[in-house]
Design a protein around this motif. Structure first.
Motif, short mmCIF file in Angstrom:
data_model
loop_
_atom_site.label_atom_id
_atom_site.label_comp_id
_atom_site.label_asym_id
_atom_site.label_seq_id
_atom_site.Cartn_x
_atom_site.Cartn_y
_atom_site.Cartn_z
N ARG A 26 12.05 2.63 -18.96
CA ARG A 26 12.15 1.21 -18.57
C ARG A 26 10.80 0.51 -18.68
O ARG A 26 10.73 -0.65 -19.10
CB ARG A 26 12.69 1.11 -17.14
N ALA A 27 9.73 1.21 -18.34
CA ALA A 27 8.39 0.63 -18.48
C ALA A 27 8.11 0.22 -19.92
O ALA A 27 7.60 -0.87 -20.21
CB ALA A 27 7.33 1.61 -18.00
N ALA A 28 8.46 1.12 -20.85
CA ALA A 28 8.23 0.83 -22.26
C ALA A 28 9.14 -0.29 -22.76
O ALA A 28 8.73 -1.13 -23.57
CB ALA A 28 8.43 2.09 -23.09
N GLU A 29 10.38 -0.31 -22.29
CA GLU A 29 11.31 -1.36 -22.71
C GLU A 29 10.81 -2.75 -22.30
O GLU A 29 10.89 -3.71 -23.08
CB GLU A 29 12.69 -1.11 -22.11
N LEU A 30 10.29 -2.86 -21.08
CA LEU A 30 9.79 -4.15 -20.60
C LEU A 30 8.58 -4.61 -21.42
O LEU A 30 8.47 -5.79 -21.79
CB LEU A 30 9.43 -4.06 -19.12
N ALA A 31 7.67 -3.67 -21.69
CA ALA A 31 6.50 -4.02 -22.50
C ALA A 31 6.91 -4.34 -23.93
O ALA A 31 6.39 -5.28 -24.54
CB ALA A 31 5.50 -2.87 -22.47
N ARG A 32 7.86 -3.57 -24.46
CA ARG A 32 8.31 -3.79 -25.84
C ARG A 32 8.94 -5.17 -26.00
O ARG A 32 8.67 -5.90 -26.96
CB ARG A 32 9.33 -2.70 -26.19
N GLN A 33 9.79 -5.53 -25.05
CA GLN A 33 10.45 -6.83 -25.11
C GLN A 33 9.42 -7.96 -25.07
O GLN A 33 9.53 -8.94 -25.81
CB GLN A 33 11.44 -6.97 -23.96
N TYR B 59 11.96 10.12 -16.48
CA TYR B 59 12.40 9.60 -17.79
C TYR B 59 12.90 8.16 -17.65
O TYR B 59 12.51 7.29 -18.45
CB TYR B 59 13.49 10.49 -18.37
N GLU B 60 13.72 7.92 -16.67
CA GLU B 60 14.28 6.58 -16.46
C GLU B 60 13.20 5.52 -16.29
O GLU B 60 13.22 4.47 -16.94
CB GLU B 60 15.18 6.60 -15.22
N LEU B 61 12.24 5.78 -15.41
CA LEU B 61 11.20 4.78 -15.11
C LEU B 61 10.23 4.62 -16.28
O LEU B 61 9.77 3.51 -16.56
CB LEU B 61 10.45 5.17 -13.84
N ALA C 181 0.84 -1.20 0.00
CA ALA C 181 0.00 0.00 0.00
C ALA C 181 0.87 1.24 0.00
O ALA C 181 1.80 1.37 0.80
CB ALA C 181 -0.92 -0.01 1.22
N GLY C 182 0.59 2.16 -0.93
CA GLY C 182 1.35 3.39 -1.02
C GLY C 182 2.64 3.28 -1.82
O GLY C 182 3.30 4.28 -2.07
N GLU C 183 3.00 2.07 -2.23
CA GLU C 183 4.22 1.87 -3.02
C GLU C 183 3.95 2.20 -4.48
O GLU C 183 3.00 1.68 -5.07
CB GLU C 183 4.68 0.42 -2.89
N PRO C 184 4.76 3.04 -5.11
CA PRO C 184 4.53 3.36 -6.52
C PRO C 184 4.77 2.13 -7.41
O PRO C 184 5.86 1.55 -7.37
CB PRO C 184 5.57 4.44 -6.83
N PRO C 185 3.79 1.71 -8.20
CA PRO C 185 4.00 0.57 -9.09
C PRO C 185 5.17 0.78 -10.04
O PRO C 185 5.84 -0.17 -10.43
CB PRO C 185 2.68 0.46 -9.86
N GLU C 186 5.43 2.05 -10.40
CA GLU C 186 6.51 2.35 -11.35
C GLU C 186 7.87 1.92 -10.84
O GLU C 186 8.78 1.64 -11.64
CB GLU C 186 6.52 3.84 -11.68
N PHE C 187 8.05 1.83 -9.52
CA PHE C 187 9.34 1.38 -8.98
C PHE C 187 9.63 -0.07 -9.37
O PHE C 187 10.79 -0.47 -9.42
CB PHE C 187 9.35 1.52 -7.45
N TRP C 188 8.57 -0.84 -9.65
CA TRP C 188 8.79 -2.23 -10.05
C TRP C 188 9.51 -2.34 -11.40
O TRP C 188 10.10 -3.37 -11.70
CB TRP C 188 7.44 -2.97 -10.11
N ASN C 189 9.46 -1.29 -12.20
CA ASN C 189 10.16 -1.34 -13.49
C ASN C 189 11.66 -1.56 -13.31
O ASN C 189 12.30 -2.22 -14.13
CB ASN C 189 9.93 -0.05 -14.28
N SER C 190 12.20 -1.02 -12.22
CA SER C 190 13.62 -1.25 -11.92
C SER C 190 13.84 -2.32 -10.86
O SER C 190 14.81 -3.07 -10.93
CB SER C 190 14.27 0.07 -11.46
#
Length: 330
Positions: free
Chosen positions: A89-96, A84-86, A32-41
């Motif tokens: 990385r989000a797009a790279e993971l989806a792209r792959q 920018y970094e996150l 709870a409260g953790e940004p999902p975007e941090f999971w990209n890294s």
């Protein structure tokens, strides 16, 4: 396998989007409260696994894990310099993941609202919002996103800021709003006003529609109010209504309910159908099967939607449909 949204729309009567991101991450351990975007890294394997499961269920559009990846939201976690970094990385993971799929899959860069109010009601200025969205979208573009997916918006000001950023970075875009406040967005926009909300932009969206909201019946009523839209229609509804079981928030929608929602959405004219909060790969697989076996019929009535999916949470959209009908008779 890579594709574009324009190509999919030109070659498919209905395109299946994916399901929920955040609620599926909660099931996988997001705090709870953790940004999902941090999971990209921090947990890229889990991010790719959800993409992979949605694709296996039949999704032809997957949304990147970047909904809240803007400076205004990330500053709450002292991570505003990581936009920018996150996003990249989000797009790279989806792209792959999409490139490894056996069927055509579009990578849509998810862009949600900043969470701030625009002037004069708040302090967010148009140029600041455009700059913020542009930063996020540059990352999405550079990571391999095919299209920007502007979603869960509530104000015309924010829609236009995000649209302007999409155009600035050279990506096509789609837009959806959440009509979750008595049949309107939180800022008062009605469903039949969305198509014209970005009409002044030099490049039009590829598709417009509704997402999230308060459940499958209500979002279909919003969809019915968009029948005069000039772009392909999107509907990405929640999987039933959330409720607590002990300390756990669960959604009431079954795979069977979401399958019926998908066929009703087809009948109501949706070209892109997906799920939002609570929608798992299992729900999406049922939607895929329902879409593949359904022949588009007459648009449903509000009564038939309620009969098949359950009661509405909001009643106001019906007045909007009636208003649209009166206009068409003039």
């Amino acid at each position: 396998m890579r594709s574009s949204l324009s190509t999919l729309l030109a070659n498919r009567p209905v395109v299946l989007g994916d399901g929920a991101t955040g609620t599926n991450y909660f099931l996988a351990g997001l705090g709870a409260g953790e940004p999902p975007e941090f999971w990209n890294s921090d947990r890229p394997v889990d991010v790719m696994d959800l993409h992979r499961r949605f694709i296996a269920a039949g999704a032809e559009i997957i949304l990147t894990n970047s909904f809240g990846c803007n400076r205004q939201r990330l500053k709450l976690h002292k991570a505003e310099e990581r936009v920018y970094e996150l996003a990249k990385r989000a797009a790279e993971l989806a792209r792959q993941t999409a490139d490894a799929a056996a069927h055509s899959v579009v990578v849509a860069g998810s862009v949600g609202p900043t969470g701030e109010l625009f002037v004069p009601m708040g302090e967010l200025a148009h140029d600041v919002a455009v700059e913020s969205f542009t930063e996020q979208m540059r990352g999405l573009r550079d990571g391999g996103a095919d299209v920007v997916w502007i979603e869960t918006m509530s104000s015309g000001e924010e829609l236009n800021a995000a649209a302007a950023a999409s155009i600035a970075v050279g990506l096509p875009y789609a837009v959806t709003c959440s009509f979750d406040t008595a049949g309107r967005t939180m800022m008062g926009m009605l469903p039949d006003e969305l198509d014209g909300a970005v009409a002044a932009q030099p490049v039009a969206p590829l598709a417009t529609g509704a997402n999230c909201g308060v459940g499958a019946p209500d979002i279909l009523v919003s969809l019915l109010a968009m029948q005069k839209a000039t772009r392909a229609l999107i509907v990405k509804g929640n999987c039933g209504i959330p409720h607590f079981q002990g300390t756990e928030c669960v959604y009431s929608g079954t795979p069977q309910l979401m399958a019926k929602y998908a066929t009703l959405a087809m009948d109501a004219g949706a070209r892109i159908i997906g799920g939002c909060c609570g929608t798992t790969p299992e729900h999406l697989a049922a939607m895929r099967a329902a879409i593949d076996n359904h022949v588009r019929g007459e648009p449903p009535t509000i009564e038939s939607i309620v009969l098949q999916l359950g009661p509405l949470t909001n009643a106001a959209p019906a007045a909007n449909i009636a208003r649209t009908a009166r206009r068409s008779r003039r």
